[in-house]
Design a protein around this motif. Structure first.
Motif, mmCIF file in Angstrom:
data_model
loop_
_atom_site.group_PDB
_atom_site.id
_atom_site.type_symbol
_atom_site.label_atom_id
_atom_site.label_comp_id
_atom_site.label_asym_id
_atom_site.label_seq_id
_atom_site.Cartn_x
_atom_site.Cartn_y
_atom_site.Cartn_z
ATOM 1 N N LEU A 202 0.827 -1.209 0.000
ATOM 2 C CA LEU A 202 0.000 0.000 0.000
ATOM 3 C C LEU A 202 0.863 1.262 0.000
ATOM 4 O O LEU A 202 0.526 2.256 -0.649
ATOM 5 C CB LEU A 202 -0.933 -0.001 1.219
ATOM 6 C CG LEU A 202 -1.875 1.198 1.346
ATOM 7 C CD1 LEU A 202 -2.855 1.230 0.185
ATOM 8 C CD2 LEU A 202 -2.620 1.153 2.670
ATOM 9 N N HIS A 203 1.965 1.220 0.718
ATOM 10 C CA HIS A 203 2.808 2.414 0.861
ATOM 11 C C HIS A 203 4.129 2.294 0.097
ATOM 12 O O HIS A 203 5.076 3.036 0.369
ATOM 13 C CB HIS A 203 3.090 2.668 2.342
ATOM 14 C CG HIS A 203 1.857 2.860 3.170
ATOM 15 N ND1 HIS A 203 1.012 3.937 2.997
ATOM 16 C CD2 HIS A 203 1.303 2.085 4.141
ATOM 17 C CE1 HIS A 203 -0.001 3.844 3.850
ATOM 18 N NE2 HIS A 203 0.148 2.730 4.545
ATOM 19 N N SER A 204 4.200 1.379 -0.856
ATOM 20 C CA SER A 204 5.431 1.253 -1.641
ATOM 21 C C SER A 204 5.618 2.487 -2.520
ATOM 22 O O SER A 204 4.662 3.185 -2.862
ATOM 23 C CB SER A 204 5.382 -0.005 -2.510
ATOM 24 O OG SER A 204 4.375 0.102 -3.501
ATOM 25 N N ALA A 205 6.856 2.747 -2.902
ATOM 26 C CA ALA A 205 7.148 3.936 -3.708
ATOM 27 C C ALA A 205 6.672 3.799 -5.142
ATOM 28 O O ALA A 205 6.532 4.802 -5.850
ATOM 29 C CB ALA A 205 8.644 4.213 -3.669
ATOM 30 N N VAL A 250 -7.631 1.222 -4.909
ATOM 31 C CA VAL A 250 -8.022 2.631 -4.965
ATOM 32 C C VAL A 250 -6.820 3.541 -4.716
ATOM 33 O O VAL A 250 -6.592 4.503 -5.465
ATOM 34 C CB VAL A 250 -9.145 2.920 -3.950
ATOM 35 C CG1 VAL A 250 -9.394 4.428 -3.833
ATOM 36 C CG2 VAL A 250 -10.433 2.221 -4.364
ATOM 37 N N LYS A 251 -6.043 3.240 -3.671
ATOM 38 C CA LYS A 251 -4.911 4.118 -3.342
ATOM 39 C C LYS A 251 -3.872 4.133 -4.459
ATOM 40 O O LYS A 251 -3.301 5.187 -4.778
ATOM 41 C CB LYS A 251 -4.285 3.662 -2.023
ATOM 42 C CG LYS A 251 -5.161 3.877 -0.807
ATOM 43 C CD LYS A 251 -5.392 5.349 -0.532
ATOM 44 C CE LYS A 251 -6.327 5.586 0.660
ATOM 45 N NZ LYS A 251 -5.793 5.062 1.919
ATOM 46 N N LYS A 252 -3.611 2.990 -5.060
ATOM 47 C CA LYS A 252 -2.649 2.947 -6.159
ATOM 48 C C LYS A 252 -3.170 3.712 -7.384
ATOM 49 O O LYS A 252 -2.404 4.373 -8.094
ATOM 50 C CB LYS A 252 -2.347 1.495 -6.537
ATOM 51 C CG LYS A 252 -1.577 0.716 -5.479
ATOM 52 C CD LYS A 252 -0.097 1.088 -5.470
ATOM 53 C CE LYS A 252 0.678 0.191 -4.508
ATOM 54 N NZ LYS A 252 2.134 0.388 -4.586
ATOM 55 N N SER A 253 -4.464 3.624 -7.629
ATOM 56 C CA SER A 253 -5.053 4.358 -8.751
ATOM 57 C C SER A 253 -4.943 5.861 -8.537
ATOM 58 O O SER A 253 -4.606 6.623 -9.462
ATOM 59 C CB SER A 253 -6.514 3.957 -8.937
ATOM 60 O OG SER A 253 -6.639 2.589 -9.247
#
Length: 343
Positions: A202-205, A250-253
């Motif tokens: 989820l928090h990867s760069a 959703v967060k990646k989008s």
């Protein structure tokens, strides 16, 4: 131009007619879900044989629905890959033989490109450029789309695709085939506060995904329970799984939109029908003022309409249809191999 589309990559047989001016005229589809349910998954040989039985009746049904004849067809588009080799061969051979008999050209189409362009069949089609979230049983990818055939891969799954994780987790919960859709339905009855599962990467760069660990977390949760699993537990676990996977998607989008500066997101593929995913994206679109587009529910799964559309758009974009008669299938075929632009 009147384009006939043929789809047979897995367990749906689809035939459609798309007119370059009038749009989609007809589409006919047969799903093999009931046949494969007895075996708990798709049996490739049975899938191929069923495509053979269905393709001609579906063609007749589509022609009747459109009020058109084979003589009016200008080109035949078909799915060349990726997919099950035997199933692909049925559709390819049928399309090439039909086109040869009609003295018409053929347009081999990439299955994922069909999915990616399928929201253009909706009443509110997107315009280029946009970010595409392609989420299906075999693929999870984020792409920057600037035109037909102009795709830049931004991120993809490093292991299980989202749809694959849905199906495998459903099996762990004891749900029958096809499990992914049943898991989504069950999740609507679950308590979102009961369990919490990890949000991989989820928090990867980067914009990549990983869902195999989430599947393992479901397995661990199942093993902690007494047998047999209760309906309440299944619903709560399904909700926890869906909450996790939807949040990551959703967060990646949103991150892809921010990185590219684009204000339009397209969601395509079978998981694009997920109600929670759509609801969360709609909420974020209102908050952050971007547009989100989905295919009609009938076009989220495999279908001939998206293949006919992709074939038509490729011709309009300058691609050349090939003479009918010779063909090969591509069971494994990364979309980037056939695009004009890749990362």
């Amino acid at each position: 131009m009147l384009i006939l589309g043929v789809e047979s990559s897995c367990d749906e047989t689809g035939i459609a007619l798309y007119d370059s001016e009038a749009g989609l005229l007809a589409h006919a589809l047969h799903s093999q879900v009931a046949m494969h349910a007895e075996y708990g998954g798709v049996v490739p040989e049975l899938a191929s044989r069923d495509h053979i039985r269905r393709v001609v009746p579906l063609l007749r049904a589509a022609l009747a629905q459109a009020g058109r004849s084979l003589a009016e067809v200008d080109a035949v588009a078909y799915t060349r890959g990726p997919g099950l080799s035997g199933a692909l061969l049925v559709g390819c051979a049928f399309a090439e033989a039909l086109a040869l008999a009609l003295d018409k050209p053929t347009i081999p189409v990439h299955h994922l490109e069909g999915h990616l362009l399928s929201p253009l069949l909706s009443a509110d089609p997107p315009v280029f450029p946009f970010i595409a979230l392609l989420v299906s049983g075999g693929h999870t990818q984020l792409m920057k789309v600037t035109g037909v055939g102009e795709y830049e891969l931004l991120g993809e799954t490093l292991d299980d695709a989202a749809g694959e994780a849905f199906d495998k987790s459903a099996k762990l919960l004891g749900l029958p085939y096809p499990g992914g859709a049943l898991l989504s339905q069950l999740a609507e009855r679950g308590d979102p506060e009961k369990y919490s599962l990890p949000r991989p990467m989820l928090h990867s760069a980067d914009l990549n995904f990983s869902f195999s660990g989430l599947k393992t977390a479901v397995l661990t949760l199942v093993r902690e329970q007494d047998e047999p699993l209760t309906d309440e537990f299944k619903a709560d676990a399904a909700r926890a799984f869906q909450e996790a996977i939807v949040e990551v998607l959703v967060k990646k989008s949103l991150k892809a939109l921010k990185q590219t500066g684009l204000k339009r997101l397209v969601v395509a593929g079978g998981v694009g029908a997920n109600r929670q995913l759509r609801a969360m994206l709609d909420d974020e679109a209102k908050r952050k003022r971007f547009r989100v587009h989905y295919p009609e529910l009938a076009f989220c799964t495999d279908n001939g309409a998206m293949i006919a559309l992709a074939g038509c758009l490729r011709l309009q974009a300058g691609s050349t249809a090939k003479p009918a008669g010779s063909f090969s299938v591509q069971p494994r075929w990364p979309l980037m191999q056939m695009t004009e632009k890749s990362s």
